[in-house]
Motif scaffolding. Structure first.
Motif, short mmCIF file in Angstrom:
data_model
loop_
_atom_site.label_atom_id
_atom_site.label_comp_id
_atom_site.label_asym_id
_atom_site.label_seq_id
_atom_site.Cartn_x
_atom_site.Cartn_y
_atom_site.Cartn_z
N ALA A 208 0.61 -0.85 0.30
CA ALA A 208 0.05 -0.28 -0.65
C ALA A 208 0.97 1.53 -0.08
O ALA A 208 0.96 2.14 -0.60
CB ALA A 208 -0.99 -0.20 1.12
N HIS A 209 1.77 1.31 0.66
CA HIS A 209 2.58 2.50 1.11
C HIS A 209 3.54 2.74 -0.59
O HIS A 209 3.94 3.64 -0.55
CB HIS A 209 4.16 2.54 1.95
N CYS A 210 3.70 1.52 -1.02
CA CYS A 210 4.11 1.83 -3.13
C CYS A 210 3.51 2.82 -3.31
O CYS A 210 4.07 3.04 -4.06
CB CYS A 210 4.61 0.83 -3.68
N ALA A 211 2.11 2.82 -2.94
CA ALA A 211 0.55 4.01 -3.81
C ALA A 211 1.01 5.50 -3.22
O ALA A 211 0.56 6.16 -3.97
CB ALA A 211 -0.04 3.00 -4.00
N LEU A 212 1.31 4.82 -1.56
CA LEU A 212 1.13 6.03 -1.08
C LEU A 212 2.24 7.28 -0.82
O LEU A 212 1.72 8.57 -1.13
CB LEU A 212 0.44 5.48 0.45
N THR A 213 3.50 5.87 -1.12
CA THR A 213 4.32 7.24 -1.25
C THR A 213 4.71 8.37 -2.61
O THR A 213 4.68 8.96 -2.39
CB THR A 213 5.61 6.07 -1.63
N PRO A 214 3.96 8.11 -3.79
CA PRO A 214 4.32 8.62 -5.12
C PRO A 214 2.67 9.47 -4.57
O PRO A 214 3.04 10.55 -5.16
CB PRO A 214 4.39 7.77 -5.74
N TYR A 215 2.00 8.94 -3.71
CA TYR A 215 0.85 10.19 -3.99
C TYR A 215 0.83 11.65 -2.96
O TYR A 215 0.78 12.63 -3.33
CB TYR A 215 -0.77 9.29 -3.18
N TRP A 216 1.82 10.80 -1.75
CA TRP A 216 1.73 12.11 -0.78
C TRP A 216 3.10 13.07 -0.74
O TRP A 216 3.45 14.01 -0.74
CB TRP A 216 1.76 11.34 0.57
N ALA A 217 3.98 12.50 -2.39
CA ALA A 217 5.14 13.23 -2.75
C ALA A 217 4.10 14.23 -3.39
O ALA A 217 4.73 15.48 -3.05
CB ALA A 217 5.91 12.52 -3.52
N ALA A 218 3.30 13.83 -4.15
CA ALA A 218 3.02 15.13 -5.31
C ALA A 218 2.04 15.78 -4.08
O ALA A 218 2.07 17.11 -4.67
CB ALA A 218 1.95 13.94 -5.87
N ARG A 219 1.19 15.36 -3.02
CA ARG A 219 0.55 16.35 -2.17
C ARG A 219 0.92 17.24 -1.49
O ARG A 219 1.26 18.85 -1.42
CB ARG A 219 -0.34 15.09 -1.63
N LEU A 220 1.96 16.78 -0.39
CA LEU A 220 2.88 17.68 -0.06
C LEU A 220 4.46 17.77 0.02
O LEU A 220 4.89 18.68 0.28
CB LEU A 220 3.68 16.91 1.30
N ASN A 221 4.57 17.85 -1.63
CA ASN A 221 6.04 18.10 -2.29
C ASN A 221 7.31 17.99 -1.67
O ASN A 221 8.01 18.28 -1.40
CB ASN A 221 5.41 19.84 -2.65
N LYS A 222 6.90 16.97 -1.34
CA LYS A 222 8.37 16.52 -0.64
C LYS A 222 8.66 14.65 -1.76
O LYS A 222 7.95 14.03 -2.09
CB LYS A 222 8.45 16.13 0.66
N GLU A 236 5.01 1.71 12.34
CA GLU A 236 6.33 3.02 11.56
C GLU A 236 6.27 2.97 11.02
O GLU A 236 7.34 1.67 10.46
CB GLU A 236 6.46 3.49 12.99
N LEU A 237 6.48 3.45 9.84
CA LEU A 237 7.60 2.76 7.75
C LEU A 237 7.81 4.57 8.30
O LEU A 237 6.72 5.38 7.99
CB LEU A 237 6.60 2.73 6.66
N VAL A 238 9.01 4.14 7.38
CA VAL A 238 10.18 5.83 6.34
C VAL A 238 9.72 5.27 5.16
O VAL A 238 10.19 4.31 4.50
CB VAL A 238 11.69 6.01 7.13
N CYS A 239 8.84 5.89 4.60
CA CYS A 239 8.58 6.15 2.67
C CYS A 239 9.68 7.11 2.72
O CYS A 239 9.97 8.09 2.55
CB CYS A 239 7.69 5.89 2.72
N ARG A 240 10.75 6.79 1.79
CA ARG A 240 11.23 7.99 0.67
C ARG A 240 11.28 7.56 -1.34
O ARG A 240 10.50 5.79 -1.34
CB ARG A 240 12.40 7.34 0.58
N LEU A 241 10.78 8.53 -1.82
CA LEU A 241 10.64 7.90 -3.36
C LEU A 241 12.49 7.99 -3.66
O LEU A 241 12.38 9.55 -4.11
CB LEU A 241 9.83 9.09 -3.77
N VAL A 242 12.71 7.88 -4.36
CA VAL A 242 13.91 7.92 -5.30
C VAL A 242 14.27 7.26 -6.25
O VAL A 242 14.07 6.04 -6.33
CB VAL A 242 15.10 6.82 -4.01
N ASP A 243 14.24 7.57 -7.30
CA ASP A 243 14.59 7.17 -8.68
C ASP A 243 13.37 6.60 -9.34
O ASP A 243 13.60 5.14 -10.12
CB ASP A 243 15.66 6.62 -9.15
N GLY A 244 12.07 7.14 -8.67
CA GLY A 244 11.26 6.21 -9.23
C GLY A 244 10.42 4.78 -8.66
O GLY A 244 9.59 5.05 -9.19
N ARG A 245 11.31 4.82 -8.04
CA ARG A 245 10.85 3.65 -6.55
C ARG A 245 10.78 4.36 -5.17
O ARG A 245 11.06 5.49 -5.38
CB ARG A 245 12.48 2.77 -6.84
#
Length: 262
Positions: A208-222, A236-245
Motif C-alpha cells: 500500500a505504501h508503494c502507492a501512498l508514497t508517490p501520492y503524498w509526494a505530489a500532495r506534500l511536495n517532498k 511505523e514506516l519511513v518512506c522515500r521516493l528515489v529514482d522512480g522507486r
C-alpha cells in the motif's frame, strides 16, 4: 516428510506484539502451490513468505491464507531479517527474486531498507457504496492496479473507521487503502482492508505504501515521509521516493523459531 524451518517475525515493529507478523519458511525448492496455500492457511497470518536459496540471492514467494500475492512488504522485511540475522549473520544486503522483479534489501543500524517498485495511482469515480462501506465520505478516490485509495479528511477519521468488511469484499478491487494527512509526528496515516485476499485488515502494508508514497509526494511536495498505519497493532514506516522507486524502512522483532513437519 519435510522438516521446514519456520520463523515468525513482527515486521515494521521495534517491540513484540506490534507491526505485522509474518511467517518465513526456508525451503530447498518450492513445493506445490496447493500445499503452499495450505501451509499459509495453517499459519493463519496475513502472509507467509517462502524462501529458496539461489546462489547469492533467494527466490521469494508470498501467500495469504487464501491466495498467492505478487508483492508483500512486511513479509519481505521479515525475510531479510531471517537471512541477515539467522541464516547468514553479518550479511548486510540481500536481493530477492520475486514476481515483482528483483527486490534489494539492505541493513541499517536500526532496521532494514527495502527498494520496491512504485505504484502510481490515478483519480477515479468512487465505486458504488464506498462511503457506506467505510462509514466515511472520501474527499478523493484514486485507483492503482490492485486497490482503491480513499483519501479522508483527517487522521482521526482514519483511526476511528469501523468499515463493513463484507461490503468491501464485494468491490472490484482486491482491497481499499484509506489515508489522510498525518497527526502527531507523522506525515500521513493509513489503514488497509483486503477481505478478498483473506485479510480483513492488514496491520502494516508495504505494498500500500508503494502507492501512498508517490501520492503524498505530489500532495506534500517532498520525497521522504514518516508514516503510520493505524491498525490495532500499528506500525511505523519511513518512506522515500528515489529514482522512480519506493524505499520502505522499518525494524523487525523475532517472536518464534522452530520447524514444521509436513
Amino acid at each position: 516428510m519435510h522438516r521446514i524451518p519456520i520463523y515468525q517475525v513482527d515486521a515494521f515493529a521495534s517491540r513484540l506484539f506490534a507491526g505485522n507478523p509474518a511467517a518465513v519458511m526456508l525451503l530447498d525448492r518450492f513445493l506445490g502451490d496447493s500445499l503452499l496455500r495450505d501451509i499459509a492457511a495453517e499459519n493463519n497470518l496475513a502472509e507467509t513468505a517462502f524462501l529458496v536459496p539461489d546462489g547469492e540471492r533467494y527466490r521469494l514467494r508470498w501467500f495469504t491464507p487464501t491466495t498467492e500475492v505478487p508483492l508483500c512488504g512486511h513479509a519481505t522485511l521479515a525475510s531479510a531479517a531471517v537471512v541477515m540475522e539467522r541464516l547468514e549473520p553479518g550479511r548486510t544486503e540481500v536481493i530477492f527474486e520475486s514476481a515483482s522483479g528483483p527486490l534489494a534489501v539492505r541493513r541499517t543500524q536500526t532496521g532494514y531498507v527495502m527498494n520496491f517498485p512504485s505504484r502510481p495511482s490515478a483519480p477515479t469515480r468512487p465505486p458504488p457504496n464506498l462511503a457506506e462501506a467505510l462509514g466515511a465520505v472520501p474527499v478523493e478516490v484514486l485507483t492503482d492496479t490492485f486497490n482503491y485509495i480513499a483519501v479522508l479528511k483527517d487522521a482521526q477519521t482514519v483511526r476511528a473507521l469501523s468499515p463493513d468488511i463484507a461490503a468491501i469484499a464485494r468491490m472490484d478491487r482486491v482491497g481499499v487503502v484509506v489515508t489522510a494527512p498525518g497527526d502527531a509526528s507523522y506525515d500521513f496515516v493509513s489503514r488497509y482492508f483486503a477481505p478478498a485476499k483473506g485479510i480483513p485488515e492488514d496491520p502494516v502494508t508495504g505494498g500500500a505504501h508503494c502507492a501512498l508514497t508517490p501520492y503524498w509526494a505530489a500532495r506534500l511536495n517532498k520525497t521522504a515521509f514518516f508514516a503510520f498505519q493505524a491498525s490495532r497493532r500499528g506500525g511505523e514506516l519511513v518512506c522515500r521516493l528515489v529514482d522512480g522507486r519506493v524505499e520502505l524502512e522499518g525494524a523487525c522483532v523475532f517472536y518464534l523459531e522452530g520447524k514444521v513437519t509436513i
